[in-house]
Motif scaffolding. Sequence first.
Motif, PDB file in Angstrom:
ATOM      1  N   VAL A 109     -14.868   5.114   3.438  1.00 48.71           N
ATOM      2  CA  VAL A 109     -14.442   3.778   3.849  1.00 48.71           C
ATOM      3  C   VAL A 109     -14.927   2.727   2.842  1.00 48.71           C
ATOM      4  O   VAL A 109     -14.184   1.811   2.481  1.00 48.71           O
ATOM      5  N   LEU A 110     -16.158   2.861   2.371  1.00 51.34           N
ATOM      6  CA  LEU A 110     -16.691   1.926   1.380  1.00 51.34           C
ATOM      7  C   LEU A 110     -15.893   2.007   0.081  1.00 51.34           C
ATOM      8  O   LEU A 110     -15.508   0.977  -0.481  1.00 51.34           O
ATOM      9  N   VAL A 111     -15.633   3.224  -0.393  1.00 47.51           N
ATOM     10  CA  VAL A 111     -14.829   3.388  -1.621  1.00 47.51           C
ATOM     11  C   VAL A 111     -13.456   2.766  -1.419  1.00 47.51           C
ATOM     12  O   VAL A 111     -12.943   2.048  -2.285  1.00 47.51           O
ATOM     13  N   HIS A 112     -12.855   3.015  -0.265  1.00 50.14           N
ATOM     14  CA  HIS A 112     -11.523   2.464   0.025  1.00 50.14           C
ATOM     15  C   HIS A 112     -11.542   0.935   0.012  1.00 50.14           C
ATOM     16  O   HIS A 112     -10.658   0.307  -0.573  1.00 50.14           O
ATOM     17  N   ALA A 113     -12.538   0.344   0.632  1.00 48.89           N
ATOM     18  CA  ALA A 113     -12.634  -1.120   0.679  1.00 48.89           C
ATOM     19  C   ALA A 113     -12.835  -1.712  -0.714  1.00 48.89           C
ATOM     20  O   ALA A 113     -12.170  -2.688  -1.090  1.00 48.89           O
ATOM     21  N   LEU A 114     -13.742  -1.133  -1.483  1.00 44.03           N
ATOM     22  CA  LEU A 114     -13.994  -1.638  -2.842  1.00 44.03           C
ATOM     23  C   LEU A 114     -12.769  -1.490  -3.735  1.00 44.03           C
ATOM     24  O   LEU A 114     -12.368  -2.430  -4.431  1.00 44.03           O
ATOM     25  N   VAL A 115     -12.158  -0.315  -3.709  1.00 45.29           N
ATOM     26  CA  VAL A 115     -10.997  -0.071  -4.563  1.00 45.29           C
ATOM     27  C   VAL A 115      -9.802  -0.908  -4.109  1.00 45.29           C
ATOM     28  O   VAL A 115      -9.005  -1.353  -4.934  1.00 45.29           O
ATOM     29  N   GLY A 116      -9.683  -1.151  -2.811  1.00 47.54           N
ATOM     30  CA  GLY A 116      -8.603  -2.016  -2.326  1.00 47.54           C
ATOM     31  C   GLY A 116      -8.696  -3.411  -2.919  1.00 47.54           C
ATOM     32  O   GLY A 116      -7.693  -3.982  -3.371  1.00 47.54           O
ATOM     33  N   CYS A 117      -9.895  -3.963  -2.942  1.00 45.89           N
ATOM     34  CA  CYS A 117     -10.091  -5.288  -3.544  1.00 45.89           C
ATOM     35  C   CYS A 117      -9.819  -5.240  -5.049  1.00 45.89           C
ATOM     36  O   CYS A 117      -9.142  -6.119  -5.596  1.00 45.89           O
TER      37      CYS A 117
END
Length: 188
Positions: free
Chosen positions: A127-135
């Motif tokens: 979830v953290l990787v997804h949030a960071l990469v989304g931004c």
Amino acid sequence: MTTAPLSPVPARDSRLVPVLIPVAVGVAVSVALGVYGRVHEPTAFAVNVAGFSGPLYVKAWLATLAAALAVVQLVSAAAMYGRLPVRAPSWTGTLHRWSGRVAVLASVPVAVHCLYALGFQAGAPRVLVHALVGCLFYGAFVAKMLLLTRHELPGWALPVAGGLVFTGLAVLWVTSSLWVFTTLGLTL
């Protein structure tokens, strides 16, 4: 005490100037999205489309459409830059532009749902990787779009920006849609 006059910027460095502003704007977009996602109170719901069992599948399938179109982007860009063993047809540029436009349109409801309904979460590594990469993805996308309007870019600028956008979308798809499909199934 006298100081030596400032020497002019070497020509190779001056070619970076048109890259710096779009990159700075992209970084600002990434940070703004992250901050908004973090301070916004998640609503748990934002996007749903008739025919899907819920917002999670809407997101997964729209992201899959965007990822498939990103592959079209990659192949058409490779053809336009002469990186394929075949000559690019005259309509390759049009295919590249329109597949990119549709991919972005497919990704917008996904991003809106992620930011508005879920916010920036960091509870699990995926979830953290997804949030960071989304931004980072949207920041890279904005930078790439701004780079398209610049003249006298270094030859590597657009391919690097496009590669970052493609890689970001691939990571987003793996950390979201692939996870949904392998965990919950391919249902609509």
